[in-house]
Design a protein around this motif. Structure first.
Motif, PDB file in Angstrom:
ATOM      1  N   ALA A   1       0.820  -1.219   0.000  1.00 22.36           N
ATOM      2  CA  ALA A   1       0.000   0.000   0.000  1.00 22.36           C
ATOM      3  C   ALA A   1       0.849   1.263   0.000  1.00 22.36           C
TER       4      ALA A   1
ATOM      5  N   GLN B   1       3.224   3.560  -5.301  1.00 28.46           N
ATOM      6  CA  GLN B   1       3.803   4.603  -4.464  1.00 28.46           C
ATOM      7  C   GLN B   1       5.330   4.529  -4.503  1.00 28.46           C
TER       8      GLN B   1
ATOM      9  N   ASP C   1      -0.823   5.739  -7.405  1.00 25.82           N
ATOM     10  CA  ASP C   1      -0.954   5.736  -5.949  1.00 25.82           C
ATOM     11  C   ASP C   1       0.178   6.564  -5.341  1.00 25.82           C
ATOM     12  N   GLU C   2      -0.126   7.791  -5.017  1.00 23.76           N
ATOM     13  CA  GLU C   2       0.882   8.706  -4.477  1.00 23.76           C
ATOM     14  C   GLU C   2       2.203   8.575  -5.230  1.00 23.76           C
TER      15      GLU C   2
ATOM     16  N   SER D   1      -5.634   3.528  -1.442  1.00 21.08           N
ATOM     17  CA  SER D   1      -4.909   2.516  -2.206  1.00 21.08           C
ATOM     18  C   SER D   1      -5.806   1.319  -2.476  1.00 21.08           C
TER      19      SER D   1
HETATM   20 MG    MG Z   1      -1.962   4.230   0.410  1.00 19.78          MG
END
Ligand code: MG
Ligand code: ADP
Lengths: 286, 300, 279
Positions: free
Chosen positions: B300, C116, C196-197, C68
């Motif tokens: 994530a 990310q 994502d970022e 996310s």
């Molecule tokens: Mg995230």
């Protein structure tokens, strides 16, 4: 770290010094014991070792001559074992690392299997491979028995090395619409190759060292094997037989033990070299 | 006008295939243990059916050709040898592991590591050879016949030392550094932190190391076969010869027939069950697989 | 059934319908009543998001709210996450993508994703792009060369790496790695990009370069970009969607054109979030 505490003189320093001394003593004792065994084999084996020893057949029930048939039989048994165990172990490892979210039962069964005494594998191989599948006392039966024995070790080592890869490989590939099969084949397996090699080397070590599981599967015959269905005497069995059943066979046994040790160490080195090379070229051409 | 990318069959079918093959292999591999136990039971069945379970433990003696099947002396030999080896190897192994992890200078620790890895790879038959040629005569010089319980204990102890040390080292290494820093901050010395912090924190790992080494000692065949003398008896002293269950199988399988053969399989089954109990114990001692935890949320 | 037939043709000259953003709004990604759990734990509740074709939509919200996770729903990366399960409706490019039978490979080829942390494969720069292309059936050397060159030029990396295409991708700097990852996604000629970022692991200069790149791609791809950085959202986004946690699960509290949302937010939490961020 504990190491840092060493510099603070304190009330503990007396017990520290005693503990340090006795632990050092224990370590020395352990090292001495191991060296005793190793040096004993080197010392007594070196006298017997020669080019002739590894290239000729034994004569006078092993007291003279060499160990060529045993070397060949050992290699053939190892080849059968690896051919059977490696693909299954890697497939199971992939299953455990990539697909089976839990896999608890499978892991437990592997752990238990890893601890099974080798003589139990010998019994199993004797019933299943030798008699039931009708392979008889043969290199094939011995190799397959060993395959069952090394499977758990190789599987768990391969699983660990697959798990150690970054998740970015799986997820990155998935996000690009690359199939899991291709991800595994092109990226994950090559990247995990050094770890897989460790697993395979562990398996080789186990297989080469094994005696009890071969007693009643690949047999005793010390002729040069000509096919996989011939009986073949592994080096380890030769050591056992020479030392226990042949009066005056000690020297031959030590020579064989030295050859076996050198093989174990040599195979380790070779497999590591190959795996490094393979993983590099593989990743180059992905 | 075609797209570059439009001309392939959906690879997901390949994945389904792959998954199917992997699953099948995993089932086969997982089934080996069950298969193995079933075969042992099948081959042991004649003696269990015709003679029963109890005679295996309360017949007057082990004379299988005359229909007497008492496994107890060999079970005792197995246990004595394993426990004796453990009593010697466990403290020595723990001490050596603690030295290697916390006390040894880095270079020395690396050498020790190599030596122990080498020892772990030495075939048991080589340990047996060393025991037979070196150790047994030494013991015989002191107290004949030499091939004895004590010889088995010593050879097994040397043999399981590397196992204990390697497993103990990894248990010690898994103790979080913060704990050690905390202990040092409290003014505990090396010994103090080891005893009060490291050992409690690594306890399950240390026990698991012992259990696994015990399993190895219980099941060992060759090394013991070569040095223990192989007389079926309850040893009165450590200088007496013994025979273990595994050695018995190796010795008699060659000529065993009918119920004798089945009794050997029954003793294999006993050995297997002992080891299963130990392995389950070791599995309980281990905390749940850490690798699985760390997979969560990493992306994530 | 072959889902590739439903794809808009993807050759460079025939950029698809999703481009004409000004001829009336078309939504490329639509979720309806989408919710998601990890095991027992709900992380997204009742998300109905529309991402307009050819525009940049910023997805903002506090960390841990499930941004996310929402991205992972869109390209079905959730299939790969142990314990994750998703309910609700998902349409991507007019095609229902929420079925078990959905061809996720085709879906993921149409919807690229940037992570990310830059995640180049441990391969050469060339092979980082060639590997996925080959897996999607591009075999001819000339086609590979063309696709790779185009993609690297598109992300402005060509000039920097054209002399060392066979060097390890991991030897590139962080910003270069992230652009390489974008090139890798673009080489497959996707219609949409999920990011994502994408700048959060980069140094300030690299952030500038990547932001510029994203702005340059506006209009050519539908982009859904998660960001923590409201200033970045202002600079880049045409539309904004805000996720906010309620009872531990993220909910979509507001979405709309960036100007509206930043200047006159409708929901109280949006106003509060924007205010708190400014301080
Ligand atoms: Mg995230
Ligand atoms: N693989 C996973 N397994 C279980 N829980 C997860 C996983 N990934 C994320 N989570 C949890 O789901 C919630 C949402 O995470 P995420 O989508 O990463 O939030 P964000 O991107 O908004 O910071 C977090 O509380 C996180 O702990």
């Amino acid at each position: 770290m504990v190491r840092a505490a060493q510099r603070n003189p304190s009330a503990n320093s007396v017990s520290d010094r005693i503990a340090g001394k006795s632990l050092t003593l224990a370590a020395l004792l352990v090292a001495a014991l191991i060296l005793w065994v190793v040096v004993d084999v080197l010392w007594q084996g070196a006298g017997r070792l020669s080019w002739e020893f590894v290239t000729t057949a034994p004569s006078d029930v092993g007291r003279a001559g060499g160990i060529a048939p045993m070397l060949v039989a050992t290699m053939l048994i190892l080849a059968v074992c690896l051919a059977a165990a490696t693909p299954m172990a890697i497939a199971t490892a992939i299953w455990l690392a990539e697909f089976a979210a839990a896999g608890r039962a499978l892991r437990l069964s592997l752990d238990v299997l890893a601890g099974m005494p080798s003589i139990v594998f010998g019994l199993f191989g004797y019933v299943f491979f030798v008699h039931m599948l009708g392979l008889g006392f043969s290199i094939l039966a011995g190799g397959l028995t060993l395959a069952c024995m090394v499977l758990p070790v190789v599987t768990r080592a391969c699983e660990e090395s697959l798990r150690a890869l970054p998740d970015g490989y799986r997820l990155g590939c998935a996000a690009l619409g690359v199939s899991r099969a291709a991800t595994l084949w092109r990226l994950q397996l090559p990247a995990a190759m050094p770890g897989l090699a460790v697993g395979i080397v562990l398996g080789i070590g186990r297989a080469l060292a094994e005696t009890a599981a071969l007693l009643y599967t690949s047999g005793y015959v010390d002729r040069m094997p000509t096919s996989f269905s011939d009986s073949g005497r592994a080096l380890s069995i030769h050591i056992f037989d020479m030392s226990m059943n042949v009066p005056g066979g000690d020297r031959g046994a030590y020579g064989t033990a030295l050859v076996l040790l050198v093989m174990l160490i040599g195979i380790n080195a070779v497999v590591f070299a190959i795996s490094t090379w393979w993983s590099e070229t593989r990743l180059e051409q992905a | 006008m075609t797209s570059w990318l439009a001309s392939i069959s959906p690879p997901s079918r390949r994945d389904r295939w792959l998954q199917w093959c992997l699953r099948a292999t995993a089932w086969v591999v997982g089934g080996i243990l069950l298969f193995l136990l079933l075969f042992l039971l099948r081959e042991a069945w004649p003696v269990l059916r015709d003679v029963g379970l109890m005679p295996l433990f309360d017949d007057p003696s082990w004379h299988p050709t005359e229909g007497r099947y008492n496994l107890l002396p060999m079970l005792a030999g197995t246990l004595y040898a394993a426990v004796g080896a453990l009593l010697i190897a466990a403290p020595l192994g723990w001490a050596c592991a603690a030295y290697a992890v916390y006390f040894a200078p880095r270079r020395l620790a690396a050498w020790l590591q190599k030596l122990i890895a080498l020892a772990a790879g030495i075939p048991s038959v080589v340990y047996g050879l060393w025991g037979l040629v070196v150790l047994v005569p030494l013991i015989a010089a002191y107290q004949p016949p030499g091939a004895s319980l004590i010889a088995a204990v010593l050879v097994l102890a040397v043999m399981i030392l590397p196992t204990i040390i390697l497993l103990t080292e990894s248990a010690l290494r898994s103790v979080p550094r913060e704990l050690l820093h905390g202990a040092a901050a409290l003014g505990l010395g090396q010994w103090g932190s080891l005893r009060r912090v490291v050992v409690p924190a690594a306890r399950s790992g240390l026990l698991a190391a012992m259990v696994l080494a015990a399993a190895r000692a219980l099941g060992e065949t060759m090394a013991v076969l070569m040095v223990a003398g192989n007389v079926v008896q309850f040893p009165a002293t450590v200088w007496d010869p013994i025979r273990t269950l595994s050695a018995n199988i190796a010795l008699e399988m060659a000529y065993a027939m009918d119920h004798h053969r089945a009794a050997l399989f029954a003793s294999g089954l006993v050995l297997a069950l002992l080891v299963i109990a130990l392995m389950l114990m070791a599995a309980c001692l281990h905390s749940p697989c850490p690798a699985r935890e760390s997979r969560r949320g990493r992306w994530a | 059934m072959n889902h590739y037939e439903q794809l808009v043709p993807l050759h460079a000259q025939s950029r698809p319908v999703v481009m004409d953003a000004d001829s009336g709004r078309r939504d490329y990604i639509v979720t309806r009543a989408l919710s998601m759990h990890y095991g027992e734990r709900q992380v997204l509740r009742d998300i109905s998001l529309q991402v307009a074709a050819g525009r940049i939509t910023a997805l903002i919200g506090p960390s841990g709210v499930g941004k996310s996770s929402l991205l992972a729903c869109v390209n079905r990366l959730t299939d790969m996450l142990p314990g994750a399960h998703v309910n609700g409706e998902l349409r991507v490019g007019g095609v229902d993508a929420s079925h078990a039978a959905t061809d996720v490979i085709a879906l993921r080829r149409r919807v690229g994703m940037i992570f990310q942390k830059p995640n180049p494969f441990p391969l050469s720069i060339w092979n980082n792009l060639a590997f996925p292309l080959r897996e999607h059936g591009v075999r001819a050397k000339s086609q590979l060369t063309e696709a790779i060159t185009t993609a690297l030029q598109e992300v402005g990396l060509w000039g920097e790496v054209k002399d060392r295409l066979h060097a390890a991708a991991l030897s590139l700097s962080g910003g270069q790695q992230q652009r390489l990852c974008m090139a890798r996604a673009l080489a497959l000629q996707p219609e949409a990009l999920l990011m994502d970022e994408p700048c959060s692991a980069l140094d300030p200069i690299a952030v500038g370069v990547v932001e510029e790149l994203i702005a340059r791609l506006r209009g050519r791809y539908t982009m859904l970009i998660v960001t923590h950085n409201l200033a970045q959202a202002r600079r880049l986004a045409d539309d904004v969607a805000l996720l906010w946690p309620r009872d531990g699960a993220g909910e979509l509290v507001e979405q709309g054109p960036a100007a509206h949302l930043f200047d006159s937010p409708r929901a109280a939490v949006t106003a509060a979030y924007l205010r708190s961020e400014r301080i």
